[in-house]
Design a protein around this motif. Sequence first.
Motif, PDB file in Angstrom:
ATOM      1  N   THR A   1       0.838  -1.216   0.000  1.00  0.00           N
ATOM      2  CA  THR A   1       0.000   0.000   0.000  1.00  0.00           C
ATOM      3  C   THR A   1       0.867   1.258   0.000  1.00  0.00           C
ATOM      4  OG1 THR A   1      -0.117  -0.142   2.410  1.00  0.00           O
ATOM      5  CG2 THR A   1      -1.903  -1.172   1.138  1.00  0.00           C
ATOM      6  N   GLN A   2       1.969   1.227   0.738  1.00  0.00           N
ATOM      7  CA  GLN A   2       2.857   2.410   0.755  1.00  0.00           C
ATOM      8  C   GLN A   2       3.460   2.664  -0.626  1.00  0.00           C
ATOM      9  OE1 GLN A   2       5.974   2.087   3.614  1.00  0.00           O
ATOM     10  NE2 GLN A   2       6.724   4.192   3.259  1.00  0.00           N
ATOM     11  N   ARG A   3       3.879   1.582  -1.297  1.00  0.00           N
ATOM     12  CA  ARG A   3       4.440   1.730  -2.657  1.00  0.00           C
ATOM     13  C   ARG A   3       3.400   2.262  -3.620  1.00  0.00           C
ATOM     14  NH1 ARG A   3       8.585  -1.199  -5.139  1.00  0.00           N
ATOM     15  NH2 ARG A   3       9.090  -0.193  -7.142  1.00  0.00           N
ATOM     16  N   ILE A   4       2.134   1.780  -3.482  1.00  0.00           N
ATOM     17  CA  ILE A   4       1.058   2.264  -4.374  1.00  0.00           C
ATOM     18  C   ILE A   4       0.764   3.730  -4.118  1.00  0.00           C
ATOM     19  CG2 ILE A   4      -1.387   1.964  -4.935  1.00  0.00           C
ATOM     20  CD1 ILE A   4      -1.020  -1.028  -4.415  1.00  0.00           C
ATOM     21  N   ALA A   5       0.745   4.137  -2.854  1.00  0.00           N
ATOM     22  CA  ALA A   5       0.447   5.543  -2.524  1.00  0.00           C
ATOM     23  C   ALA A   5       1.514   6.474  -3.100  1.00  0.00           C
ATOM     24  CB  ALA A   5       0.343   5.704  -1.001  1.00  0.00           C
ATOM     25  N   THR A   6       2.756   6.047  -2.978  1.00  0.00           N
ATOM     26  CA  THR A   6       3.839   6.883  -3.509  1.00  0.00           C
ATOM     27  C   THR A   6       3.730   7.054  -5.020  1.00  0.00           C
ATOM     28  OG1 THR A   6       5.298   6.118  -1.743  1.00  0.00           O
ATOM     29  CG2 THR A   6       6.339   7.126  -3.658  1.00  0.00           C
ATOM     30  N   GLN A   7       3.439   5.984  -5.718  1.00  0.00           N
ATOM     31  CA  GLN A   7       3.310   6.064  -7.165  1.00  0.00           C
ATOM     32  C   GLN A   7       2.100   6.886  -7.575  1.00  0.00           C
ATOM     33  OE1 GLN A   7       5.605   5.088  -9.211  1.00  0.00           O
ATOM     34  NE2 GLN A   7       6.877   4.279  -7.536  1.00  0.00           N
ATOM     35  N   ARG A   8       0.978   6.805  -6.739  1.00  0.00           N
ATOM     36  CA  ARG A   8      -0.226   7.587  -7.063  1.00  0.00           C
ATOM     37  C   ARG A   8       0.061   9.081  -6.962  1.00  0.00           C
ATOM     38  NH1 ARG A   8      -3.388   5.516  -3.673  1.00  0.00           N
ATOM     39  NH2 ARG A   8      -4.474   4.061  -5.064  1.00  0.00           N
ATOM     40  N   GLU A   9       0.830   9.488  -5.948  1.00  0.00           N
ATOM     41  CA  GLU A   9       1.165  10.905  -5.802  1.00  0.00           C
ATOM     42  C   GLU A   9       1.990  11.399  -7.007  1.00  0.00           C
ATOM     43  OE1 GLU A   9       3.148  11.312  -2.143  1.00  0.00           O
ATOM     44  OE2 GLU A   9       1.375  10.958  -0.891  1.00  0.00           O
ATOM     45  N   LYS A  10       2.952  10.589  -7.435  1.00  0.00           N
ATOM     46  CA  LYS A  10       3.743  10.973  -8.603  1.00  0.00           C
ATOM     47  C   LYS A  10       2.879  11.084  -9.844  1.00  0.00           C
ATOM     48  CE  LYS A  10       8.099   8.899  -7.070  1.00  0.00           C
ATOM     49  NZ  LYS A  10       9.159   7.916  -7.388  1.00  0.00           N
ATOM     50  N   LEU A  11       1.883  10.160  -9.974  1.00  0.00           N
ATOM     51  CA  LEU A  11       1.016  10.198 -11.150  1.00  0.00           C
ATOM     52  C   LEU A  11       0.111  11.422 -11.139  1.00  0.00           C
ATOM     53  CD1 LEU A  11       0.355   8.601 -13.673  1.00  0.00           C
ATOM     54  CD2 LEU A  11      -1.370   7.324 -12.376  1.00  0.00           C
ATOM     55  N   VAL A  12      -0.389  11.800  -9.964  1.00  0.00           N
ATOM     56  CA  VAL A  12      -1.238  12.998  -9.860  1.00  0.00           C
ATOM     57  C   VAL A  12      -0.422  14.258 -10.218  1.00  0.00           C
ATOM     58  CG1 VAL A  12      -2.532  14.441  -8.248  1.00  0.00           C
ATOM     59  CG2 VAL A  12      -2.822  11.971  -8.204  1.00  0.00           C
ATOM     60  N   ALA A  13       0.815  14.325  -9.753  1.00  0.00           N
ATOM     61  CA  ALA A  13       1.665  15.486 -10.084  1.00  0.00           C
ATOM     62  C   ALA A  13       1.925  15.572 -11.585  1.00  0.00           C
ATOM     63  CB  ALA A  13       2.978  15.393  -9.320  1.00  0.00           C
ATOM     64  N   LEU A  14       2.147  14.419 -12.204  1.00  0.00           N
ATOM     65  CA  LEU A  14       2.346  14.413 -13.644  1.00  0.00           C
ATOM     66  C   LEU A  14       1.092  14.837 -14.380  1.00  0.00           C
ATOM     67  CD1 LEU A  14       4.451  11.151 -14.124  1.00  0.00           C
ATOM     68  CD2 LEU A  14       5.246  13.512 -14.323  1.00  0.00           C
ATOM     69  N   ASP A  15      -0.091  14.468 -13.849  1.00  0.00           N
ATOM     70  CA  ASP A  15      -1.360  14.865 -14.486  1.00  0.00           C
ATOM     71  C   ASP A  15      -1.541  16.383 -14.423  1.00  0.00           C
ATOM     72  OD1 ASP A  15      -4.042  14.299 -15.621  1.00  0.00           O
ATOM     73  OD2 ASP A  15      -4.668  15.158 -13.689  1.00  0.00           O
ATOM     74  N   ARG A  16      -1.233  16.983 -13.260  1.00  0.00           N
ATOM     75  CA  ARG A  16      -1.350  18.443 -13.155  1.00  0.00           C
ATOM     76  C   ARG A  16      -0.382  19.149 -14.130  1.00  0.00           C
ATOM     77  NH1 ARG A  16      -1.574  17.315  -7.522  1.00  0.00           N
ATOM     78  NH2 ARG A  16       0.623  17.907  -7.353  1.00  0.00           N
ATOM     79  N   LEU A  17       0.837  18.617 -14.228  1.00  0.00           N
ATOM     80  CA  LEU A  17       1.811  19.213 -15.144  1.00  0.00           C
ATOM     81  C   LEU A  17       1.353  19.071 -16.597  1.00  0.00           C
ATOM     82  CD1 LEU A  17       4.552  20.550 -15.522  1.00  0.00           C
ATOM     83  CD2 LEU A  17       5.601  18.269 -15.577  1.00  0.00           C
ATOM     84  N   ALA A  18       0.766  17.930 -16.925  1.00  0.00           N
ATOM     85  CA  ALA A  18       0.267  17.733 -18.284  1.00  0.00           C
ATOM     86  C   ALA A  18      -0.861  18.694 -18.599  1.00  0.00           C
ATOM     87  CB  ALA A  18      -0.183  16.274 -18.472  1.00  0.00           C
ATOM     88  N   GLN A  19      -1.728  18.965 -17.601  1.00  0.00           N
ATOM     89  CA  GLN A  19      -2.816  19.916 -17.819  1.00  0.00           C
ATOM     90  C   GLN A  19      -2.268  21.332 -18.098  1.00  0.00           C
ATOM     91  OE1 GLN A  19      -6.032  19.503 -18.090  1.00  0.00           O
ATOM     92  NE2 GLN A  19      -6.076  17.293 -17.713  1.00  0.00           N
ATOM     93  N   GLN A  20      -1.226  21.701 -17.375  1.00  0.00           N
ATOM     94  CA  GLN A  20      -0.665  23.058 -17.566  1.00  0.00           C
ATOM     95  C   GLN A  20       0.079  23.193 -18.889  1.00  0.00           C
ATOM     96  OE1 GLN A  20       1.780  23.784 -14.170  1.00  0.00           O
ATOM     97  NE2 GLN A  20       0.082  23.845 -12.706  1.00  0.00           N
ATOM     98  N   LEU A  21       0.741  22.122 -19.347  1.00  0.00           N
ATOM     99  CA  LEU A  21       1.532  22.180 -20.567  1.00  0.00           C
ATOM    100  C   LEU A  21       0.765  21.781 -21.803  1.00  0.00           C
ATOM    101  CD1 LEU A  21       4.895  20.653 -19.292  1.00  0.00           C
ATOM    102  CD2 LEU A  21       4.258  23.056 -19.492  1.00  0.00           C
ATOM    103  N   HIS A  22      -0.513  21.517 -21.682  1.00  0.00           N
ATOM    104  CA  HIS A  22      -1.306  21.114 -22.847  1.00  0.00           C
ATOM    105  C   HIS A  22      -1.353  22.271 -23.848  1.00  0.00           C
ATOM    106  CE1 HIS A  22      -4.672  19.752 -25.315  1.00  0.00           C
ATOM    107  NE2 HIS A  22      -4.376  18.528 -24.855  1.00  0.00           N
ATOM    108  N   PRO A  23      -1.152  22.020 -25.152  1.00  0.00           N
ATOM    109  CA  PRO A  23      -1.127  23.114 -26.138  1.00  0.00           C
ATOM    110  C   PRO A  23      -2.433  23.869 -26.256  1.00  0.00           C
ATOM    111  CG  PRO A  23      -1.081  20.964 -27.214  1.00  0.00           C
ATOM    112  CD  PRO A  23      -0.878  20.697 -25.781  1.00  0.00           C
ATOM    113  N   ASP A  24      -3.545  23.264 -25.835  1.00  0.00           N
ATOM    114  CA  ASP A  24      -4.833  23.967 -25.933  1.00  0.00           C
ATOM    115  C   ASP A  24      -5.151  24.791 -24.702  1.00  0.00           C
ATOM    116  OD1 ASP A  24      -5.185  22.885 -28.386  1.00  0.00           O
ATOM    117  OD2 ASP A  24      -6.412  21.186 -27.714  1.00  0.00           O
ATOM    118  N   ARG A  25      -4.307  24.730 -23.702  1.00  0.00           N
ATOM    119  CA  ARG A  25      -4.575  25.492 -22.486  1.00  0.00           C
ATOM    120  C   ARG A  25      -4.535  27.003 -22.739  1.00  0.00           C
ATOM    121  NH1 ARG A  25      -4.279  23.903 -17.107  1.00  0.00           N
ATOM    122  NH2 ARG A  25      -5.193  25.564 -15.820  1.00  0.00           N
ATOM    123  N   PRO A  26      -3.526  27.522 -23.537  1.00  0.00           N
ATOM    124  CA  PRO A  26      -3.526  28.992 -23.778  1.00  0.00           C
ATOM    125  C   PRO A  26      -4.723  29.480 -24.587  1.00  0.00           C
ATOM    126  CG  PRO A  26      -1.356  28.061 -24.191  1.00  0.00           C
ATOM    127  CD  PRO A  26      -2.290  26.920 -24.044  1.00  0.00           C
TER     128      PRO A  26
END
Length: 498
Positions: A405-430
């Motif tokens: 469970t600890q390993r899964i939680a750590t990976q989930r946090e990294k995945l959520v951070a990557l999702d937020r970064l992808a939302q900000q860098l999406h070419p349609d965001r501007p």
Amino acid sequence: MPDPFDDPDNTNGVAPGNGDAAGLVAKGAPGDNAAPLSVSEISALLKRTVEDRFGFVRLRGELSGVKRAASGHLYCSLKDANARIDGVMWRGSTQRLAFHPEDGLEVIASGKLTTYPGRSSYQIVIERMEIAGEGALLALLEKTKARLEAEGLFAPQRKRALPYLPRVIGVVTSPTGAVIRDILHRLADRFPSHVLVWPVLVQGQGAAEQVATAVRGFSGMAPGGAIPRPDLVIVARGGGSIEDLWSFNEEVVVRAIAESTIPTISAVGHETDTTLADYAADRRAPTPTAAAEMAVPVRVELAALLDELALRQKRAIMRPVSLGRERLDARVRHLPRPEVLLASQVQKLDDLSERLRRGLADRTVRERERLQERVRHLSPAVLRARFDRAAHGLDSVRLTPALLTQRIATQREKLVALDRLAQQLHPDRPLQRGYVRVMDSSGKTLTDRAEAAERQALVLKFRDGTLDVTPVGKTPPRPASARAKPRSAESGEQPKLL
């Protein structure tokens, strides 16, 4: 009152022969009807007397105090061992002088005597001035030569080499004399050249100024102009007396030749004639014909020399080839035969080939024996024992849920951070802030103007949809029945990763 006869020097103010004492006011003597003369009147009488008595005279003397006024008049004095007389020469007469007067020169001056009332002196108004004999002329020549030589105008360091083959030759001489014909004839015989003739006077009044102007005129020509600039200048004149050649001894001519930017040849007079122009020129020719011979080489001799040089060049080129061929043949004869050179190497190759064959056979035997030894170690009993040991080790490992469970939680946090970064860098965001995304018909985003100009059609994507456009000068593509738009692209939202 003292007796005037007791005063022979008339220091008591009593007129001789008059017993009356001198008074304060002048009074005429009895019977004297001559009025007193003014200074101007007596000066005029003296002037008229002198001019009537000495209407025209010729004086021989040495010049002293020569100076030229700004008006062009010449003022000087003529003197000998015992006396001196002032002289003046008006501008019109000085322009006819054939030489430049200077101190110490013995001359013969012709003119009329007159008086100058301003100084109560008499003087001669000179109408013509000549050098007093050939000896005085030679003395002036030596004096001028020494002065110019002291300035370095005749120094050997100033002499320049003549061009070997001048394209254009300038000649300063009289256009009507035999000199120019001799020069042209000699040039035509030796090497026909382009000749520019600057016509001048070579004798008499104004000749020196014309020669100097011609030499400076050639130097002042611009290269590449309408009239070609000479590569060599010849100053020429036929023979004559020292008086005939005097124009080429004038300082103005000597300085013009010395200052010339073009190499010059002086060809004045015959072989025994020498002028100051000869010393100033880069070369002196004894005659005008000799000057033409110095100026250009003989074309026939030059052609023969070129042919000889071409033959020597050909021989020089072919000689190393022939020598190399001879040396190569000699060395080839000393070389051994190819089979002799390769015999030892062929034998060595055969030896190595045999050793390689035996080595491969021996190694094959050794490897086969090693393989059979290892096969004996892979029996079922040995494999079963290794399996049991591995199973026992796996049973000893304790896997608790907390680790997973600890390993899964750590990976989930990294995945959520990557999702937020992808939302900000999406070419349609501007696009939500008013920007437009430029794409081609295949949906590829274009970032360079040059790349966009090459496309036949462009797609502009806005916040609320797309717009098809065609660049200026391009043919619009045929309209498609429908353009497939991804659902996520139309909505402008980035699909969720989780």
